[in-house]
Design a protein around this motif. Sequence first.
Motif, PDB file in Angstrom:
ATOM      1  N   ALA A  37      39.137  50.914  50.607  1.00  0.00           N
ATOM      2  CA  ALA A  37      39.332  50.886  49.150  1.00  0.00           C
ATOM      3  C   ALA A  37      38.335  49.946  48.501  1.00  0.00           C
ATOM      4  CB  ALA A  37      40.758  50.448  48.834  1.00  0.00           C
ATOM      5  N   SER A  38      37.085  50.370  48.431  1.00  0.00           N
ATOM      6  CA  SER A  38      36.131  49.545  47.694  1.00  0.00           C
ATOM      7  C   SER A  38      36.298  49.904  46.228  1.00  0.00           C
ATOM      8  CB  SER A  38      34.705  49.798  48.171  1.00  0.00           C
ATOM      9  OG  SER A  38      34.352  51.131  48.026  1.00  0.00           O
ATOM     10  N   ASN A  39      35.893  49.041  45.362  1.00  0.00           N
ATOM     11  CA  ASN A  39      35.926  49.164  43.899  1.00  0.00           C
ATOM     12  C   ASN A  39      37.276  49.485  43.250  1.00  0.00           C
ATOM     13  OD1 ASN A  39      36.207  52.009  43.921  1.00  0.00           O
ATOM     14  ND2 ASN A  39      34.050  52.390  43.547  1.00  0.00           N
ATOM     15  N   TYR A  40      38.374  49.365  43.968  1.00  0.00           N
ATOM     16  CA  TYR A  40      39.680  49.488  43.319  1.00  0.00           C
ATOM     17  C   TYR A  40      40.723  48.907  44.266  1.00  0.00           C
ATOM     18  CZ  TYR A  40      40.994  53.213  46.541  1.00  0.00           C
ATOM     19  OH  TYR A  40      41.298  53.917  47.660  1.00  0.00           O
ATOM     20  N   SER A  41      41.919  48.648  43.725  1.00  0.00           N
ATOM     21  CA  SER A  41      43.019  48.281  44.601  1.00  0.00           C
ATOM     22  C   SER A  41      44.294  48.911  44.060  1.00  0.00           C
ATOM     23  CB  SER A  41      43.145  46.763  44.697  1.00  0.00           C
ATOM     24  OG  SER A  41      43.439  46.243  43.426  1.00  0.00           O
TER      25      SER A  41
END
Length: 448
Positions: free
Chosen positions: A219-223
């Motif tokens: 999950a890059s650029n969001y969580s």
Amino acid sequence: MGKQPSPLAALPSIDRVLQHAGGLIEAHGRDAVKQAIRDVLDDARAARRVLVLDDVLQGASSLLERDRRPSLRRVFNLTGTVLHTNLGRALLPEAALFAMQDAARQPVNLEYDLNDGARGERDDHVEGLLRRLTGAEAATVVNNHAAAVLLALNSLALRREVPVSRGELIEIGGAFRLPEIMARAGCRLREVGTTNRTHLRDYAEALGPKTGIVFKAHASNYSIEGFTAAVPEAELAALCKARGIPFVVDLGSGTLLDMARFSLPQEPTVQQALGNGADLFTFSGDKLLGGPQAGIIAGRAALVEKLRRNPLKRALRVDKVTLAALAAVLQLYLDPDRLRERLPTLRLLTRPLAELRAMGERLRAPLQRALGCEITLVECESQIGSGAAPSERISSIGLAARPGDQKLAARLRALPIPVIGRLQDGALILDLRCLEDEAGFAGQLHSL
Ligand SMILES: *Cc1c(COP(=O)(O)O)cnc(C)c1O
């Protein structure tokens, strides 16, 4: 009434201007100068403007200078985003620059085995290092990480199903959307679980004879926060192993070192992915690794071999200059104790605040004089960028110009070396984390 002679008839002829353009011809070549003169004269005629010889020379000179300026130019990245995709991501270490020059200037044994004089493999120049640093059995490299994902999917799951958690159907900017990449790779996406919760049993039910691989994207650029559940990598890996299905992990940025060692936000390490049981994993060359644009794929030898045999590998291969840079960067990782001083990405991410503050104090007054607006030294927050630890921030120091608006931002972009900051709460913030050439920055302020 007789017709007035047009003043435009008085424009000098191309040949006459050329006779006085020796210096320009020396610098730019006769053809280019002739074309520039023609353009200036055409413009003058169209605008019904009278020019004397000197005006034409001046105009031609400006045109030629403008055309000579490269489109791809150096800028000051004061955005606070260290790995800024639009500003070229990682800055390469000296060792990589030397290696790139060597590889570009002379013939190299790119695909040539110097031991037996036979054809060699271009992967050979980095595979040993990658195996040693990651602990994987085998490794290969392609043009970028998106290409790595495409190649892995296409090589291992063509016309087959790929179960992916609904919480991981990501878009990473620049039109890289997992469902679309899957389709282009010729795989059938099989959505598993829900956006916020996916359980092991969801995967277990989805796996079957049609399954090609199981794919997990970091999950890059969001969580996703709140009522959530994701299947731990190790459990998913065990399920895949029991069913004989390869487990492929897209690590996003990926890193070879535990970032906690540098008091930086943590990102999954390559070694963790391997320890958790990934059969194949992919990561970027120019994100936290701090190298050139590349996509690195490592894991089980049999799977890497399948990727190598795919004709797409040929279409996605890296060039010798990239390989030279990547090998030089990987070499630096063999001595982690000195990595901080040698690898620009790590150096910038770990710069002491006191250093930034001192620089800010030196630059504040000159910048205020040059811009003619209020400048204050402020605490601000940098980020790693490129999707690494997206919700974490790194304390930093910046210069805030007030009132900050698009007009002010444009003035700074118009400098000989454009300065790129970020607008925030009515101020233009120049985050000093990535400013290393202080003299270069200060030296051009008089042009504002
Ligand atoms: C950045 C990223 C990619 C693409 O990598 P590039 O180096 O931009 O090609 C793929 N997957 C994830 C999860 C990423 O964060």
